[in-house]
Design a protein around this motif. Sequence first.
Motif, PDB file in Angstrom:
ATOM      1  N   PRO A   1       6.279   5.242   8.798  1.00 43.56           N
ATOM      2  CA  PRO A   1       5.792   4.642   9.710  1.00 43.56           C
ATOM      3  C   PRO A   1       5.052   3.788   9.609  1.00 43.56           C
ATOM      4  CG  PRO A   1       5.983   7.141  10.673  1.00 43.56           C
ATOM      5  CD  PRO A   1       6.461   6.621   9.495  1.00 43.56           C
ATOM      6  N   SER A   2       3.989   4.495   8.619  1.00 40.33           N
ATOM      7  CA  SER A   2       2.494   2.899   8.118  1.00 40.33           C
ATOM      8  C   SER A   2       2.519   2.080   7.723  1.00 40.33           C
ATOM      9  CB  SER A   2       1.555   4.086   7.457  1.00 40.33           C
ATOM     10  OG  SER A   2       2.546   4.653   6.634  1.00 40.33           O
ATOM     11  N   ALA A   3       4.049   2.103   6.485  1.00 39.11           N
ATOM     12  CA  ALA A   3       4.736   0.973   5.889  1.00 39.11           C
ATOM     13  C   ALA A   3       5.267  -0.626   6.906  1.00 39.11           C
ATOM     14  CB  ALA A   3       5.523   1.509   5.155  1.00 39.11           C
ATOM     15  N   THR A   4       5.043   0.518   8.475  1.00 37.98           N
ATOM     16  CA  THR A   4       6.018  -0.686   8.966  1.00 37.98           C
ATOM     17  C   THR A   4       5.597  -0.519  10.121  1.00 37.98           C
ATOM     18  OG1 THR A   4       7.516   0.794   9.499  1.00 37.98           O
ATOM     19  CG2 THR A   4       8.142  -0.941   7.672  1.00 37.98           C
ATOM     20  N   PRO A   5       4.602  -0.584  10.753  1.00 33.99           N
ATOM     21  CA  PRO A   5       3.251  -0.463  11.863  1.00 33.99           C
ATOM     22  C   PRO A   5       3.908  -1.236  12.932  1.00 33.99           C
ATOM     23  CG  PRO A   5       1.640  -2.129  10.082  1.00 33.99           C
ATOM     24  CD  PRO A   5       3.144  -1.074   9.865  1.00 33.99           C
TER      25      PRO A   5
ATOM     26  N   GLU B   1       1.266  -1.403  -0.049  1.00 32.35           N
ATOM     27  CA  GLU B   1      -0.133  -0.346   0.258  1.00 32.35           C
ATOM     28  C   GLU B   1       0.629   1.273   0.040  1.00 32.35           C
ATOM     29  OE1 GLU B   1      -2.741  -0.001   3.346  1.00 32.35           O
ATOM     30  OE2 GLU B   1      -4.484  -1.862   2.476  1.00 32.35           O
ATOM     31  N   ALA B   2       1.852   1.406   0.549  1.00 31.47           N
ATOM     32  CA  ALA B   2       3.350   2.635   1.064  1.00 31.47           C
ATOM     33  C   ALA B   2       3.799   2.714  -0.714  1.00 31.47           C
ATOM     34  CB  ALA B   2       3.926   1.696   1.800  1.00 31.47           C
ATOM     35  N   PHE B   3       3.677   1.633  -1.384  1.00 34.14           N
ATOM     36  CA  PHE B   3       4.721   2.195  -2.657  1.00 34.14           C
ATOM     37  C   PHE B   3       3.490   2.257  -3.736  1.00 34.14           C
ATOM     38  CE2 PHE B   3       8.332  -0.581  -1.324  1.00 34.14           C
ATOM     39  CZ  PHE B   3       9.266   0.573  -1.578  1.00 34.14           C
ATOM     40  N   ALA B   4       2.435   1.652  -3.401  1.00 34.87           N
ATOM     41  CA  ALA B   4       1.326   1.821  -4.640  1.00 34.87           C
ATOM     42  C   ALA B   4       0.798   3.971  -4.358  1.00 34.87           C
ATOM     43  CB  ALA B   4       0.018   1.585  -4.179  1.00 34.87           C
ATOM     44  N   SER B   5       0.989   4.163  -2.986  1.00 36.33           N
ATOM     45  CA  SER B   5       0.461   5.292  -2.819  1.00 36.33           C
ATOM     46  C   SER B   5       1.145   6.564  -2.684  1.00 36.33           C
ATOM     47  CB  SER B   5      -0.373   5.376  -1.155  1.00 36.33           C
ATOM     48  OG  SER B   5       0.554   4.818  -0.754  1.00 36.33           O
ATOM     49  N   ARG B   6       2.635   6.023  -3.243  1.00 41.94           N
ATOM     50  CA  ARG B   6       3.869   6.705  -3.923  1.00 41.94           C
ATOM     51  C   ARG B   6       4.215   7.084  -2.426  1.00 41.94           C
ATOM     52  NH1 ARG B   6       1.677   9.828  -8.900  1.00 41.94           N
ATOM     53  NH2 ARG B   6       1.791   7.449 -10.121  1.00 41.94           N
ATOM     54  N   ARG B   7       4.032   6.305  -0.870  1.00 44.09           N
ATOM     55  CA  ARG B   7       4.760   7.140   0.588  1.00 44.09           C
ATOM     56  C   ARG B   7       6.072   7.101   0.635  1.00 44.09           C
ATOM     57  NH1 ARG B   7       1.394   5.161   3.832  1.00 44.09           N
ATOM     58  NH2 ARG B   7       0.146   3.916   3.028  1.00 44.09           N
ATOM     59  N   VAL B   8       6.907   5.778  -0.355  1.00 47.36           N
ATOM     60  CA  VAL B   8       8.096   5.688  -0.070  1.00 47.36           C
ATOM     61  C   VAL B   8       9.071   5.885  -1.084  1.00 47.36           C
ATOM     62  CG1 VAL B   8       9.022   3.268  -0.552  1.00 47.36           C
ATOM     63  CG2 VAL B   8       6.986   3.204   0.008  1.00 47.36           C
TER      64      VAL B   8
ATOM     65  N   ASP C   1       9.619  21.202  -0.544  1.00 46.44           N
ATOM     66  CA  ASP C   1       9.032  19.726  -0.841  1.00 46.44           C
ATOM     67  C   ASP C   1       8.967  19.272   0.457  1.00 46.44           C
ATOM     68  OD1 ASP C   1       8.021  17.091  -1.780  1.00 46.44           O
ATOM     69  OD2 ASP C   1      10.136  16.608  -2.749  1.00 46.44           O
ATOM     70  N   GLU C   2       8.108  20.245   1.300  1.00 42.21           N
ATOM     71  CA  GLU C   2       8.081  19.303   2.652  1.00 42.21           C
ATOM     72  C   GLU C   2       7.346  17.686   3.670  1.00 42.21           C
ATOM     73  OE1 GLU C   2       6.471  21.518   5.558  1.00 42.21           O
ATOM     74  OE2 GLU C   2       7.727  23.352   5.382  1.00 42.21           O
ATOM     75  N   GLU C   3       7.062  17.787   1.881  1.00 41.65           N
ATOM     76  CA  GLU C   3       6.130  15.915   2.750  1.00 41.65           C
ATOM     77  C   GLU C   3       6.528  15.331   1.074  1.00 41.65           C
ATOM     78  OE1 GLU C   3       4.546  15.061   5.551  1.00 41.65           O
ATOM     79  OE2 GLU C   3       3.875  17.563   6.065  1.00 41.65           O
ATOM     80  N   GLY C   4       6.764  16.085   0.461  1.00 38.24           N
ATOM     81  CA  GLY C   4       7.269  14.861  -0.626  1.00 38.24           C
ATOM     82  C   GLY C   4       8.750  14.146  -0.337  1.00 38.24           C
ATOM     83  N   ASP C   5       8.609  12.944  -1.835  1.00 34.60           N
ATOM     84  CA  ASP C   5       9.656  11.660  -1.740  1.00 34.60           C
ATOM     85  C   ASP C   5      11.091  12.481  -1.672  1.00 34.60           C
ATOM     86  OD1 ASP C   5       8.209  10.230  -2.590  1.00 34.60           O
ATOM     87  OD2 ASP C   5       8.553  10.148  -4.495  1.00 34.60           O
ATOM     88  N   THR C   6      11.246  14.091  -1.490  1.00 32.10           N
ATOM     89  CA  THR C   6      12.888  14.715  -1.719  1.00 32.10           C
ATOM     90  C   THR C   6      12.862  15.239  -0.844  1.00 32.10           C
ATOM     91  OG1 THR C   6      12.218  15.963  -3.870  1.00 32.10           O
ATOM     92  CG2 THR C   6      13.629  14.663  -4.048  1.00 32.10           C
ATOM     93  N   ALA C   7      12.161  15.341   0.355  1.00 30.39           N
ATOM     94  CA  ALA C   7      12.072  16.375   1.121  1.00 30.39           C
ATOM     95  C   ALA C   7      13.062  16.382   1.604  1.00 30.39           C
ATOM     96  CB  ALA C   7      10.415  16.421   2.376  1.00 30.39           C
ATOM     97  N   GLY C   8      13.796  15.692   2.271  1.00 33.57           N
ATOM     98  CA  GLY C   8      15.328  15.443   2.978  1.00 33.57           C
ATOM     99  C   GLY C   8      16.206  16.451   2.022  1.00 33.57           C
ATOM    100  N   ALA C   9      16.338  16.401   0.706  1.00 30.34           N
ATOM    101  CA  ALA C   9      17.443  17.176   0.352  1.00 30.34           C
ATOM    102  C   ALA C   9      16.730  18.523   0.009  1.00 30.34           C
ATOM    103  CB  ALA C   9      17.126  16.098  -1.055  1.00 30.34           C
TER     104      ALA C   9
ATOM    105  N   GLY D   1       5.958   5.992 -11.569  1.00 25.32           N
ATOM    106  CA  GLY D   1       6.702   4.190 -12.169  1.00 25.32           C
ATOM    107  C   GLY D   1       6.599   3.835 -12.790  1.00 25.32           C
ATOM    108  N   ARG D   2       6.470   4.423 -13.948  1.00 29.39           N
ATOM    109  CA  ARG D   2       6.694   4.794 -14.821  1.00 29.39           C
ATOM    110  C   ARG D   2       7.532   3.344 -15.649  1.00 29.39           C
ATOM    111  NH1 ARG D   2       1.676   4.900 -14.766  1.00 29.39           N
ATOM    112  NH2 ARG D   2       1.592   8.169 -14.270  1.00 29.39           N
ATOM    113  N   THR D   3       7.775   2.488 -16.604  1.00 30.47           N
ATOM    114  CA  THR D   3       8.860   1.635 -16.917  1.00 30.47           C
ATOM    115  C   THR D   3       9.904   2.573 -17.576  1.00 30.47           C
ATOM    116  OG1 THR D   3       7.018  -0.193 -17.738  1.00 30.47           O
ATOM    117  CG2 THR D   3       9.149  -0.762 -18.832  1.00 30.47           C
ATOM    118  N   HIS D   4      10.777   2.052 -17.208  1.00 28.57           N
ATOM    119  CA  HIS D   4      12.441   2.859 -17.480  1.00 28.57           C
ATOM    120  C   HIS D   4      12.096   3.960 -16.956  1.00 28.57           C
ATOM    121  CE1 HIS D   4      13.340  -1.153 -19.746  1.00 28.57           C
ATOM    122  NE2 HIS D   4      12.923  -1.762 -19.102  1.00 28.57           N
ATOM    123  N   GLN D   5      11.172   4.763 -16.824  1.00 28.92           N
ATOM    124  CA  GLN D   5      11.573   6.116 -16.323  1.00 28.92           C
ATOM    125  C   GLN D   5      12.309   6.509 -15.907  1.00 28.92           C
ATOM    126  OE1 GLN D   5       8.275   7.754 -13.328  1.00 28.92           O
ATOM    127  NE2 GLN D   5      10.120   8.752 -12.716  1.00 28.92           N
TER     128      GLN D   5
END
Length: 402
Positions: free
Chosen positions: A363-367, A230-237, A259-267, A316-320
């Motif tokens: 956290p929701s991916a590893t409860p 579910e975490a991968f499908a919703s792009r939370r990883v 990008d506080e909540e996005g994939d690259t928030a740390g960067a 998550g497209r093929t060969h993106q």
Amino acid sequence: QLLAVPAGPRGSPVSVVSWMKGNKKQPREAKASFEVVARGTVPPLRPAEARAASPETAADDDFDGPASKRARTRDLPGWNLAAVTFEVFPDRFATLPAAKKSVRRGEVRVSGEIRRGDYRPVPGEDIAIVARVSSGKPLDVSDLPEDLPGLEVAHEDAHFAVVVKPEGVNTVGDARGGWTCERMLPYFLAPTVGVEGALVRPRPVHRLDALTGGLLVVAKTRLAATSLSEAFASRRVTKRYRAVLCGTPAEPKAVVEHDEEGDTAGAVAAGLKLGVIDAPMEGKQCVSHWRVVRDAPDASMRHGRLTLVDMWPKTGRTHQLRRHAAGALGCPILGDARYNPKHSPEDDVDGLFLRAVEVTLPPSATPWRFGDGNAVDDGDRTKYLRVKVDDPAKFSARVPQA
């Protein structure tokens, strides 16, 4: 007692005896163990006319909550096994289809017997849920082909693991019947013992291209398979890749500002300048973020300069990433024969220079890692799990640090 029930050829407790008659040597799946995890009693049938007086259904004709649905199942003709299971174990099954699936898997027993979905329980009979609590024993690494690259384990617990997939190996099913990363997992991961919902063997929850090496997340229990998928499908990883590009990409026209909540928030928080690639594929949105790490002259003199970059796929497209590098950036990934028109046989020596080097799980991916009731609060960045590995030696060999 319904303890240590052996599994059938597909990891199910069903048809064990009939299967063993024709199989003297049991495979690994047959060694998985099952235990009773819940017990109850089949309730009496309720007269159909009593439904109108039911407090769950009489209050509001439009109410369609779980209590109403559960009440209506008791009025179904025949009071079938799935409906009984749904009624008796409300904490385990949120929906009737979930109870039906458990029945199909052979996890429901009535008076000690495995029953099929068409069985009609008698009020007062004992009903129990049997679940796998241990996977099979690990397989011997020495049985693997000598020329097969091994798996590195970057992180592991009883529920899941993160392994380093070798480049050139398919993640799952090889049509030619060859070795895949999924097939190799039982040889390198520890068995899960004493955990309800243990899978017979670990299962990847996402995929990497065969030519791409790096971090691969795999589930070892049913809970992990569900929450991680579910975490991968919703792009939370968050997934960060490192690549070596042929040439020098131009300065990005669009950059990530916030990008506080996005994939690259740390960067972004670290002040790194990230470019944005927004180039649809097959009519679908396709977005990647990227940044330059360093560059260096190409010692082979075939590509001018080589550039080491970090890339974050937002979709998550093929060969993106390979297509974005070659198309939007105009700098194909080194070793990519498919998308680099200037690819030469000499570039095939070291394979594709693309690797998944970091994965961050909310956290929701590893409860199962939390016991304070805040496991599903993805707003707490301190509870994110980050797993990363170093670049392969071939990367620094082609793009050395100054």
